[in-house]
Scaffold this motif. Structure first.
Motif, PDB file in Angstrom:
ATOM      1  N   ASN A 174      -7.834   2.928   6.278  1.00 33.34           N
ATOM      2  CA  ASN A 174      -7.341   2.225   5.097  1.00 33.34           C
ATOM      3  C   ASN A 174      -8.283   2.393   3.923  1.00 33.34           C
ATOM      4  OD1 ASN A 174      -5.052   0.141   6.121  1.00 33.34           O
ATOM      5  ND2 ASN A 174      -6.617   0.397   7.693  1.00 33.34           N
TER       6      ASN A 174
ATOM      7  N   TYR B 113      -4.503  -2.417   9.213  1.00 37.76           N
ATOM      8  CA  TYR B 113      -4.449  -2.873   7.825  1.00 37.76           C
ATOM      9  C   TYR B 113      -5.018  -4.284   7.698  1.00 37.76           C
ATOM     10  CZ  TYR B 113      -2.443  -3.952   3.237  1.00 37.76           C
ATOM     11  OH  TYR B 113      -2.274  -4.322   1.919  1.00 37.76           O
TER      12      TYR B 113
ATOM     13  N   PRO C 181       0.820  -1.219   0.000  1.00 36.79           N
ATOM     14  CA  PRO C 181       0.000   0.000   0.000  1.00 36.79           C
ATOM     15  C   PRO C 181       0.845   1.257   0.000  1.00 36.79           C
ATOM     16  CG  PRO C 181       0.104  -0.906   2.199  1.00 36.79           C
ATOM     17  CD  PRO C 181       0.779  -1.910   1.305  1.00 36.79           C
TER      18      PRO C 181
ATOM     19  N   ASP D 287      -8.278   0.404  -0.255  1.00 35.24           N
ATOM     20  CA  ASP D 287      -7.824  -0.876  -0.796  1.00 35.24           C
ATOM     21  C   ASP D 287      -6.315  -0.969  -0.957  1.00 35.24           C
ATOM     22  OD1 ASP D 287     -10.400  -1.758  -0.834  1.00 35.24           O
ATOM     23  OD2 ASP D 287     -10.728  -1.366  -2.962  1.00 35.24           O
ATOM     24  N   SER D 288      -5.652   0.087  -1.360  1.00 35.71           N
ATOM     25  CA  SER D 288      -4.195   0.044  -1.525  1.00 35.71           C
ATOM     26  C   SER D 288      -3.545   1.237  -0.844  1.00 35.71           C
ATOM     27  CB  SER D 288      -3.828   0.021  -3.020  1.00 35.71           C
ATOM     28  OG  SER D 288      -4.369   1.140  -3.683  1.00 35.71           O
ATOM     29  N   LEU D 289      -4.076   1.590   0.311  1.00 37.12           N
ATOM     30  CA  LEU D 289      -3.619   2.777   1.026  1.00 37.12           C
ATOM     31  C   LEU D 289      -3.691   2.532   2.530  1.00 37.12           C
ATOM     32  CD1 LEU D 289      -4.657   6.397   0.144  1.00 37.12           C
ATOM     33  CD2 LEU D 289      -4.758   5.623   2.498  1.00 37.12           C
TER      34      LEU D 289
END
Length: 346
Positions: A160, A206, A142, A162-164
């Motif tokens: 959070n 996460y 991420p 999805d990719s952070l």
């Protein structure tokens, strides 16, 4: 992701350190250095006399994070952010007011004092995500941002997408930090607001985002315990060598108490027929944040259900070595995990 309304008063949230090391080796996979984007520095550096233009530059510098962050924290509609700036709408007037607040500016200075750089944090997260990539090779690392939780009442500590992964950096300034002590947050929460808790707390958040708990109404105390245990076990594997107390949020005394009374805790659950209860009020006291477990006395550890689930999952993985962490996280049958663990605390 949770939407939170703007709070102009300072109200904090964070974490502490202590004993015991979990399973796994201490080798650190050599992942690529992980860049941590310090959004809080960029935000506090904006020119409030040219607020709209400065915010637009910030939006252009961090396009995806900017919209997502202000949607979560201030309820600003993503996609409309830059267009709204020129009109100086109410949400951005509020943001400008808070960013200019002298208390928040003090917090900004204190962040720089405690975290002049994030090299150690970046190295720890880089190693952890390298391990995570071994277990879940299709998952991208991420993008990691730090942000000032103080401008929204020190909430949330971590969030959070999805990719952070976003970390409220001012939620980890030290248990005795002045502004934590002037709030209504209880000591059993603020004692964990330390730099040592930053990485475990961020990674736990996460994991919880990517592996949510059972659907409400379909869980039992056993399934809830096992879910908590799976999260903590994966944290074991991502942070080998890290104190167990940091992962679960215990003091050293609570860690010792839970270990000493592990057998008695399990017997307590069995004798009261709690394992298969689907009524949350029957068992929530064993999973919720608290200074201790009410039924077990003022010297007990809190969240003993989570602690027990952790030990069951650890035993299951010890007895079933062919099971990978990815396999474990995919498992939905809590009873199977219990049965195959052979868990019998002594």
């Amino acid at each position: 992701m949770v939407k939170l309304s703007l709070l102009t008063k300072i109200l904090p949230v964070c974490c502490v350190l202590f004993a015991c090391v979990g399973p796994g080796d201490d080798s650190s996979p050599a992942g690529a250095p992980l860049e941590i984007h310090r959004f809080e520095r960029a935000l506090f550096a904006i020119d409030t006399t040219q607020f709209a233009a400065s915010m637009q530059k910030l939006a252009e510098r961090y396009p995806s994070f900017f919209n997502t962050h202000f949607r979560n924290i201030f309820g600003v509609i993503p996609g409309d952010t830059v267009q709204m700036l020129s009109g100086d709408p109410a949400p951005f007037r509020s943001i400008r007011k808070v960013v200019s607040n002298p208390y928040v500016r003090t917090v900004a200075s204190d962040i720089d004092s405690v975290y002049p750089d994030l090299e150690r944090v970046g190295a720890s997260l880089s190693a952890a995500f390298a391990r995570y990539g071994e277990f879940f090779p299709l998952e991208p690392v991420p993008a990691v941002f730090t942000y000032p939780a103080s401008i929204s009442g020190f909430r949330p500590t971590v969030w959070n997408a999805d990719s952070l992964l976003a970390i409220g950096i001012d939620c980890f300034l030290g248990a005795d930090y002045y502004y934590y002590r002037t709030t209504t947050f209880p000591r059993y929460i603020t004692r964990r607001f330390t730099p040592d808790h930053l990485v475990p707390t961020a990674l736990k958040g996460y994991i919880q985002y990517h592996f949510p708990p059972p659907v409400p109404g379909q869980e039992t105390f056993l399934s809830a315990m096992i879910h908590e245990g799976k999260v903590l076990y994966l944290l074991d594997r991502l942070l080998p060598g890290t104190a167990d107390s940091l992962k679960i949020g215990y003091t050293s005394e609570q860690m010792n108490w839970a270990a000493d009374y592990e057998r008695d805790i399990w017997a307590w659950f069995i004798q009261r027929d709690l394992l298969y209860s689907s009524v949350s009020r029957d068992y929530s006291k064993y999973l919720d944040e608290a200074p201790f477990t009410t039924d077990l006395g003022p010297h007990s550890a809190p969240r003993v259900g989570a602690f027990t689930g952790w030990q069951i999952v650890r035993k299951y993985m010890e007895e079933n070595k062919a099971t990978t962490p990815a396999d474990l996280m995919d498992m939905t049958d809590a009873q199977q995990i219990l049965n195959k663990s052979g868990y019998k605390p002594r």
